[in-house]
Every structure is written in C-alpha cells, then in structure tokens.
Design a protein around this motif. Structure first.
Motif, PDB file in Angstrom:
ATOM      1  N   LEU A   1       0.835  -1.192   0.000  1.00  0.00           N
ATOM      2  CA  LEU A   1       0.000   0.000   0.000  1.00  0.00           C
ATOM      3  C   LEU A   1       0.875   1.249   0.000  1.00  0.00           C
ATOM      4  O   LEU A   1       2.034   1.204   0.389  1.00  0.00           O
ATOM      5  CB  LEU A   1      -0.906  -0.013   1.235  1.00  0.00           C
ATOM      6  CG  LEU A   1      -1.970  -1.114   1.244  1.00  0.00           C
ATOM      7  CD1 LEU A   1      -2.625  -1.224   2.603  1.00  0.00           C
ATOM      8  CD2 LEU A   1      -3.028  -0.848   0.174  1.00  0.00           C
ATOM      9  N   ASP A   2       0.288   2.323  -0.468  1.00  0.00           N
ATOM     10  CA  ASP A   2       0.993   3.591  -0.426  1.00  0.00           C
ATOM     11  C   ASP A   2       0.893   4.129   1.005  1.00  0.00           C
ATOM     12  O   ASP A   2       0.077   3.680   1.782  1.00  0.00           O
ATOM     13  CB  ASP A   2       0.344   4.578  -1.398  1.00  0.00           C
ATOM     14  CG  ASP A   2       0.199   3.960  -2.789  1.00  0.00           C
ATOM     15  OD1 ASP A   2       1.220   3.462  -3.300  1.00  0.00           O
ATOM     16  OD2 ASP A   2      -0.916   3.943  -3.340  1.00  0.00           O
ATOM     17  N   SER A   3       1.747   5.094   1.316  1.00  0.00           N
ATOM     18  CA  SER A   3       1.643   5.629   2.671  1.00  0.00           C
ATOM     19  C   SER A   3       1.985   7.109   2.681  1.00  0.00           C
ATOM     20  O   SER A   3       2.875   7.550   1.977  1.00  0.00           O
ATOM     21  CB  SER A   3       2.572   4.880   3.627  1.00  0.00           C
ATOM     22  OG  SER A   3       3.909   5.044   3.234  1.00  0.00           O
ATOM     23  N   ASP A   4       1.241   7.834   3.502  1.00  0.00           N
ATOM     24  CA  ASP A   4       1.516   9.259   3.661  1.00  0.00           C
ATOM     25  C   ASP A   4       2.264   9.441   4.982  1.00  0.00           C
ATOM     26  O   ASP A   4       2.536   8.472   5.693  1.00  0.00           O
ATOM     27  CB  ASP A   4       0.208  10.048   3.549  1.00  0.00           C
ATOM     28  CG  ASP A   4      -0.632   9.934   4.808  1.00  0.00           C
ATOM     29  OD1 ASP A   4      -0.349   9.049   5.640  1.00  0.00           O
ATOM     30  OD2 ASP A   4      -1.561  10.728   4.959  1.00  0.00           O
ATOM     31  N   PRO A   5       2.639  10.679   5.334  1.00  0.00           N
ATOM     32  CA  PRO A   5       3.452  10.884   6.549  1.00  0.00           C
ATOM     33  C   PRO A   5       2.820  10.305   7.812  1.00  0.00           C
ATOM     34  O   PRO A   5       3.539   9.808   8.688  1.00  0.00           O
ATOM     35  CB  PRO A   5       3.561  12.413   6.644  1.00  0.00           C
ATOM     36  CG  PRO A   5       3.395  12.895   5.251  1.00  0.00           C
ATOM     37  CD  PRO A   5       2.452  11.943   4.598  1.00  0.00           C
ATOM     38  N   LEU A   6       1.476  10.358   7.897  1.00  0.00           N
ATOM     39  CA  LEU A   6       0.841   9.849   9.118  1.00  0.00           C
ATOM     40  C   LEU A   6       1.071   8.344   9.264  1.00  0.00           C
ATOM     41  O   LEU A   6       1.344   7.856  10.371  1.00  0.00           O
ATOM     42  CB  LEU A   6      -0.662  10.169   9.087  1.00  0.00           C
ATOM     43  CG  LEU A   6      -1.433   9.802  10.356  1.00  0.00           C
ATOM     44  CD1 LEU A   6      -0.859  10.502  11.580  1.00  0.00           C
ATOM     45  CD2 LEU A   6      -2.917  10.148  10.203  1.00  0.00           C
ATOM     46  N   TRP A   7       0.986   7.604   8.155  1.00  0.00           N
ATOM     47  CA  TRP A   7       1.235   6.160   8.222  1.00  0.00           C
ATOM     48  C   TRP A   7       2.675   5.891   8.646  1.00  0.00           C
ATOM     49  O   TRP A   7       2.942   4.974   9.436  1.00  0.00           O
ATOM     50  CB  TRP A   7       0.965   5.492   6.870  1.00  0.00           C
ATOM     51  CG  TRP A   7      -0.487   5.264   6.622  1.00  0.00           C
ATOM     52  CD1 TRP A   7      -1.264   5.876   5.695  1.00  0.00           C
ATOM     53  CD2 TRP A   7      -1.354   4.374   7.339  1.00  0.00           C
ATOM     54  NE1 TRP A   7      -2.564   5.433   5.780  1.00  0.00           N
ATOM     55  CE2 TRP A   7      -2.639   4.511   6.777  1.00  0.00           C
ATOM     56  CE3 TRP A   7      -1.170   3.490   8.397  1.00  0.00           C
ATOM     57  CZ2 TRP A   7      -3.728   3.786   7.237  1.00  0.00           C
ATOM     58  CZ3 TRP A   7      -2.261   2.762   8.861  1.00  0.00           C
ATOM     59  CH2 TRP A   7      -3.510   2.913   8.285  1.00  0.00           C
ATOM     60  N   ARG A   8       3.589   6.686   8.135  1.00  0.00           N
ATOM     61  CA  ARG A   8       4.996   6.492   8.506  1.00  0.00           C
ATOM     62  C   ARG A   8       5.181   6.769   9.999  1.00  0.00           C
ATOM     63  O   ARG A   8       5.893   6.067  10.696  1.00  0.00           O
ATOM     64  CB  ARG A   8       5.897   7.390   7.652  1.00  0.00           C
ATOM     65  CG  ARG A   8       5.861   7.009   6.155  1.00  0.00           C
ATOM     66  CD  ARG A   8       7.038   7.584   5.393  1.00  0.00           C
ATOM     67  NE  ARG A   8       6.917   9.004   5.123  1.00  0.00           N
ATOM     68  CZ  ARG A   8       6.254   9.532   4.089  1.00  0.00           C
ATOM     69  NH1 ARG A   8       5.634   8.740   3.227  1.00  0.00           N
ATOM     70  NH2 ARG A   8       6.220  10.831   3.909  1.00  0.00           N
ATOM     71  N   LEU A   9       4.466   7.790  10.478  1.00  0.00           N
ATOM     72  CA  LEU A   9       4.537   8.128  11.904  1.00  0.00           C
ATOM     73  C   LEU A   9       3.936   7.014  12.753  1.00  0.00           C
ATOM     74  O   LEU A   9       4.415   6.715  13.856  1.00  0.00           O
ATOM     75  CB  LEU A   9       3.768   9.437  12.137  1.00  0.00           C
ATOM     76  CG  LEU A   9       3.931  10.147  13.466  1.00  0.00           C
ATOM     77  CD1 LEU A   9       5.343  10.726  13.587  1.00  0.00           C
ATOM     78  CD2 LEU A   9       2.912  11.277  13.598  1.00  0.00           C
ATOM     79  N   LEU A  10       2.881   6.385  12.223  1.00  0.00           N
ATOM     80  CA  LEU A  10       2.190   5.329  12.981  1.00  0.00           C
ATOM     81  C   LEU A  10       2.847   3.965  12.807  1.00  0.00           C
ATOM     82  O   LEU A  10       2.363   2.965  13.322  1.00  0.00           O
ATOM     83  CB  LEU A  10       0.724   5.260  12.541  1.00  0.00           C
ATOM     84  CG  LEU A  10      -0.133   6.488  12.861  1.00  0.00           C
ATOM     85  CD1 LEU A  10      -1.485   6.405  12.178  1.00  0.00           C
ATOM     86  CD2 LEU A  10      -0.312   6.644  14.366  1.00  0.00           C
ATOM     87  N   GLY A  11       3.918   3.898  12.049  1.00  0.00           N
ATOM     88  CA  GLY A  11       4.671   2.643  11.923  1.00  0.00           C
ATOM     89  C   GLY A  11       4.214   1.753  10.780  1.00  0.00           C
ATOM     90  O   GLY A  11       4.543   0.569  10.755  1.00  0.00           O
ATOM     91  N   GLY A  12       3.443   2.291   9.859  1.00  0.00           N
ATOM     92  CA  GLY A  12       3.026   1.505   8.692  1.00  0.00           C
ATOM     93  C   GLY A  12       1.650   0.901   8.866  1.00  0.00           C
ATOM     94  O   GLY A  12       1.021   1.025   9.922  1.00  0.00           O
ATOM     95  N   PHE A  13       1.200   0.219   7.792  1.00  0.00           N
ATOM     96  CA  PHE A  13      -0.180  -0.272   7.755  1.00  0.00           C
ATOM     97  C   PHE A  13      -0.417  -1.465   8.674  1.00  0.00           C
ATOM     98  O   PHE A  13       0.382  -2.386   8.726  1.00  0.00           O
ATOM     99  CB  PHE A  13      -0.540  -0.676   6.319  1.00  0.00           C
ATOM    100  CG  PHE A  13      -1.916  -1.263   6.201  1.00  0.00           C
ATOM    101  CD1 PHE A  13      -3.023  -0.431   6.109  1.00  0.00           C
ATOM    102  CD2 PHE A  13      -2.115  -2.639   6.224  1.00  0.00           C
ATOM    103  CE1 PHE A  13      -4.303  -0.961   6.029  1.00  0.00           C
ATOM    104  CE2 PHE A  13      -3.385  -3.178   6.140  1.00  0.00           C
ATOM    105  CZ  PHE A  13      -4.485  -2.336   6.043  1.00  0.00           C
ATOM    106  N   ASP A  14      -1.477  -1.409   9.416  1.00  0.00           N
ATOM    107  CA  ASP A  14      -2.089  -2.617   9.977  1.00  0.00           C
ATOM    108  C   ASP A  14      -3.575  -2.331  10.122  1.00  0.00           C
ATOM    109  O   ASP A  14      -3.987  -1.162  10.179  1.00  0.00           O
ATOM    110  CB  ASP A  14      -1.429  -3.077  11.287  1.00  0.00           C
ATOM    111  CG  ASP A  14      -1.709  -2.148  12.436  1.00  0.00           C
ATOM    112  OD1 ASP A  14      -2.864  -2.079  12.869  1.00  0.00           O
ATOM    113  OD2 ASP A  14      -0.773  -1.460  12.897  1.00  0.00           O
ATOM    114  N   THR A  15      -4.372  -3.371  10.146  1.00  0.00           N
ATOM    115  CA  THR A  15      -5.821  -3.168  10.063  1.00  0.00           C
ATOM    116  C   THR A  15      -6.376  -2.455  11.300  1.00  0.00           C
ATOM    117  O   THR A  15      -7.351  -1.711  11.196  1.00  0.00           O
ATOM    118  CB  THR A  15      -6.544  -4.510   9.869  1.00  0.00           C
ATOM    119  OG1 THR A  15      -6.088  -5.418  10.864  1.00  0.00           O
ATOM    120  CG2 THR A  15      -6.286  -5.083   8.493  1.00  0.00           C
ATOM    121  N   THR A  16      -5.747  -2.674  12.461  1.00  0.00           N
ATOM    122  CA  THR A  16      -6.241  -2.004  13.676  1.00  0.00           C
ATOM    123  C   THR A  16      -6.070  -0.497  13.553  1.00  0.00           C
ATOM    124  O   THR A  16      -6.979   0.283  13.878  1.00  0.00           O
ATOM    125  CB  THR A  16      -5.462  -2.523  14.910  1.00  0.00           C
ATOM    126  OG1 THR A  16      -5.503  -3.954  14.892  1.00  0.00           O
ATOM    127  CG2 THR A  16      -6.062  -2.011  16.200  1.00  0.00           C
TER     128      THR A  16
END
Lengths: 218, 316
Positions: B60-75
C-alpha cells in the motif's frame, strides 16, 4: 512585523504553492509507452495536422520526438519549482491534481471476468452489464472503476495481474465448482452519434487476458 | 509597497461566518458520505487493505501519518476510519470553539487523507478536493454560527459574530484554480473550438464512468456539442469568476471590467452553470463524490449578507 503582515505572507505562500502545483503539466503523459494507445495516437495526429495547417510540417516521429523533448524539459523545470512545496502538500493535503477528462477515451476497455465451471465458460462480471454482476457493489464503486481504468493501460501490467490474482482468490472461495478464472479487457472504439443512432454494435478485441488456476488457490 | 498594504488590508476584513459554516457542513457531509459508501459497498476491505488482509495491492501507499504510525495494519486503519467518521460528524455539527474546532478539522483531514492515500490506484481527484477543503476549514476555525458551539455560547443556532474573510477567499480561489486548470488542460481535439466538440458525447460513452448505456443520447448530439463548448468555456474562463466574486465582495471599490461583471451578475451566472453542470454529471456518470465535493465549496461564493436576502426570496 505585525501579525496581519505575517498572515498575508503565509496566505501568499499558500497561493503560490497551489498555483505552481495546479499549473497545467503533462504528468500523465510522461510514459511514452502510453503514446501507442489509439486514443493518444489520434490526439497526437490531430495536433500534428493542426500544426501542418499553420505551415509546420513534421513526420509523426519528428513531431513526437520534439514534443517529448519539450515535455521532458518542462517537467524538469516544473519539478524544481514544485519540490520546495512538497512537504506542505503532503502534510496538509493540498495537492492539486486537476487533470480530469482532458480527452475522451475513444478506445476504452471494458473489464470482463468469467469462470470455467462445469465444463463451460460462464460470465461472472462485466462492466456495466446487468447480467454478469458478480461482486458488483465492489466493482461498480467509483474507486474500483478508477483502479480498473488504470489497469487497462500497459504500464500497469504487473498491477493488473496482481488484481486478477485477487479476483481469483475471491472466486476460488465464492465459486467452489469453478476451475479457472479468466479476466480480460474488451477494447473497442466508441460509437459516433451516427453509428449509435444506426444501432451499430461495438467492434473490438480482447486484450491483457489472464487466467488464474482456482484449484491451486483452494 | 502600496499594493502589498492593499493586499494586507484586503485579507484583514471580517464578516459574519454563515458562508464558511455552510462550507463546513457540506464538506463534512461529503467526508461522511464518501466513507459510508466505501464501507457499505465492501470497498473498504478490498481497496484499503494489503493482500495479506483481503486487499489486492501487495504494497500500500503511505503518507506521513502512516509512517509516523509505523506503517499499515488493520487495527490502525480501523482506528483512523473511526477517527475520520467521528471528527467529520463533530465538524458537521460545529462542535468546539476556535481551537477545538480547528483540531477536529485537522483530525478529520489527517485521518481521511491517510485512508485515501492508502491505495493511489483507487483514488480520485475528489480526495484532493475534500482534503483541500478540510485544510482551509482548519485555517478558518468554522464554528462561529450554525453550530453546536454557537448554541452553547449564545443560546441560538445562528450568530452575527464575525470571522476573517480570507478563508472564504481561499476557498473561492481553490475552486477557480480547480476549474481553470482542468479547463486549460482540455486540449483534446474533441474539446477545443475548431474540433468536433464531441467530448461530452464520447465521455458519456466510456464504460468506466457511465451510470447507464448512453447511446440513447445520439439524437441529442447537437445539444452535447453545445454543452461541450459551454463547459470548456466555463472552465477556461473561470478566473473571470474570481474577478466577479471580488466585484461582489467589495462592490464599492470596483469599476471597469469588474464593475461590468457585477452589472452582468457574472458571479451568479458562473455559479448557476456550475450547479447545472455538476447536477447533470451526477445523474449520468459515476465519478464518486466529485460533484458534491465541488458544490460543497459553492457557499463561499455567496457573501454572508446575501443569505438573509436569498432566504427571503430577494436575490439582490
């Protein structure tokens, strides 16, 4: 410096940021493989003919090479101007991507999915069909329409196969008697008003065909 | 230097917050509608998940918030979706004062942007339009009137308390930039005058964006040609809309071209054409919430003093 002055400077910076990002640019055209698409070819030919009418006569190759050179130079300048604002766009969601319906696609592609089941091919899903409606709520959603539209272009070939694999995984569960899923695009020329009024049917060909072995996914 | 000071003074004007409050209500409603349709259609689990969790994209693509949150997970994704829905609802209701309302808009912006950015293949220009609108609402602090906050602070649902005008100006500029730059890029032989003006006919025939088979429109082809020309002119000349808006915003200081536009009621003509254009698109095509997100910005074109007149049936 008083707050109104600072505020005016910040607002000016915002306006410059959105202005340079929104400024017309051939972002979607910077993949020369896309120029083989018949819709793109027709547009290029039309503009080459227009230039010919004002005395600029070029072969298709000359025209395309010069256009490519101009686009590449323009994009490198544009990228240098936009780059300082990238963090602002990224953090505030102020990207400006308004390249919408810049040209109608004269040779669109319609997604068609079938499964080999009980010894015959059976239609599963076909875009805009009222009979092949497998998972229609998902595939008819605008976000999936956007994805499917992209996957009909050659530059998304790898992603298209991944998407077909995903459809196969769903079909393997939802159609337990099916052996194979076949996904392909039917590309055709859209009808002119005269042709549509005369009741002509679409004339086209299948492309980007992918077959997924469903038995291996169970 | 005089121009700069005029610019600073222009941005320092205050007005009643009705127009910006209506933009707030409509943009927040767009967010709710967009997220709702993703959820109810089943697209949520297909487009906004990686292949390990039911989606089709391997990465998946990721924006700065995802990077801050440590990447994708469903939770995390579900948490962001809940944050987006709750903050959009609070934004629509107009909860919170100057700071809290801005924070709510910021949460809505960041969570919606993080979700929309997950899968760039399944995204549209409406995502950008909505996030642009939300960012301008963050800057505006939009809860002075037509809000729970107004009710709490004044005992009434509406208030004459003033807000800065410049956020409304930025929303108008955003709409004009969108229409203008999309028009300037419509260089197809089917769009530009001198071509066949068949753009709208052929766009309506594209299966990707059709709601229904549109071949029945063949006898109406001349009308679609006229509509193509009108649409192209409306978009290409949309900077005129901005001048016309300025002429309405500061009627005492306009003359010349702007004054002429005011006499012609050009701002209202552009506005009505926009409503007609988006309404026709909405009933013939499936392009997601784009039409609604565009029209959500339209209240910014109306001066707050005009709402009372519109309500009473006196247009001017």
């Amino acid at each position: 410096m008083a707050w109104p002055q600072v505020r005016a400077a910040l607002i000016t910076a915002h306006l410059i940021a959105i202005g340079v990002c929104a400024f017309p640019a051939p972002v979607g055209g910077m993949n020369r493989s896309s120029w083989h698409d018949p819709t793109v070819r027709a547009e290029l030919d039309a503009w080459r003919a227009r230039l010919g009418m004002v005395g600029v006569h070029q072969t298709p190759k000359q025209f395309e090479d010069e256009l490519w050179g101009a686009m590449t130079s323009f994009m490198s300048v544009r990228d240098a101007i936009v780059r300082p604002f990238n963090h602002y766009y990224e953090l505030t969601g102020t990207w400006q991507s308004w390249r919408m319906f810049v040209a109608p696609q004269r040779y669109p592609a319609r997604l068609i999915v079938d499964v080999f089941e009980d010894g015959e091919w059976r239609p599963l899903f076909e875009e805009r069909s009222d009979t092949a409606t497998w998972n229609r709520a998902i595939f008819d959603h605008d976000r999936l329409r956007a994805a499917i539209f992209r996957y009909s272009w050659p530059k998304f070939g790898r992603e298209w196969r991944v998407f077909a694999q995903w459809m196969g995984e769903r079909a393997a569960v939802e159609r337990p008697r099916a052996d194979t899923l076949r996904a392909r695009f039917f590309r055709y020329r859209t009808l002119s008003p005269t042709e549509a009024a005369a009741g002509m049917e679409f004339d086209g060909k299948f492309e980007h065909e992918v077959e997924i072995d469903l038995t291996a996914l169970r | 230097m005089r121009r700069w000071f005029r610019w600073v003074a222009f941005l320092d004007v205050r007005e009643v917050g009705t127009s910006i409050a209506l933009v707030r209500l409509l943009v927040a409603t767009c967010v709710l509608r967009t997220l709702g349709s993703v959820w109810w259609s089943g697209v949520y689990g297909a487009a906004w998940a990686d292949s390990a969790h039911g989606g089709w994209r391997q990465h998946l693509d990721s924006d700065p918030l995802w990077r801050l949150l440590g990447g994708f997970d469903t939770t995390t994704r579900d948490g962001l979706a809940i944050a987006a829905v709750v903050s959009a609802a609070l934004l629509a209701l107009g909860v919170g004062g100057e700071i809290v309302a801005r924070l709510i808009a910021l949460v809505c912006l960041q969570s919606f942007m993080a979700l929309g950015d997950l899968n760039g293949h399944a995204a549209g220009s409406y995502d950008s339009l909505i996030t642009n609108g939300l960012w301008l609402l963050v800057l505006a602090g939009p809860s002075r009137t037509l809000s729970v906050e107004c009710r709490r602070a004044t005992g009434a649902w509406t208030s004459e308390r003033t807000v800065m005008r410049w956020p409304r100006f930025l929303i108008v500029v955003q709409a004009v930039v969108m229409y203008g730059t999309t028009g300037w890029q419509k260089l197809s032989d089917h769009w530009v005058p001198g071509g066949d003006l068949g753009a709208l006919w052929y766009i309506e025939q594209q299966p990707t964006w059709q709601l229904h088979d549109m071949r029945w429109m063949a006898p109406l082809y001349p009308l679609t040609q006229a509509a193509t020309l009108l649409t192209w002119l409306w978009e290409v000349t949309s900077p005129v809309w901005l001048i016309a808006w300025l002429a309405e915003a500061e009627p005492t200081s306009v003359g010349g071209f702007a004054g002429w536009l005011r006499r012609l009621r050009a701002r209202d003509v552009y506005l009505v054409l926009g409503v007609v254009f988006h309404s026709l698109v909405a009933v013939t095509m499936q392009i997601g919430p784009f039409s609604w997100a565009s029209m959500a910005l339209y209240p910014a074109f109306i001066h707050p003093r005009e709402w009372a007149r519109i309500k009473s049936g006196r247009v001017r």
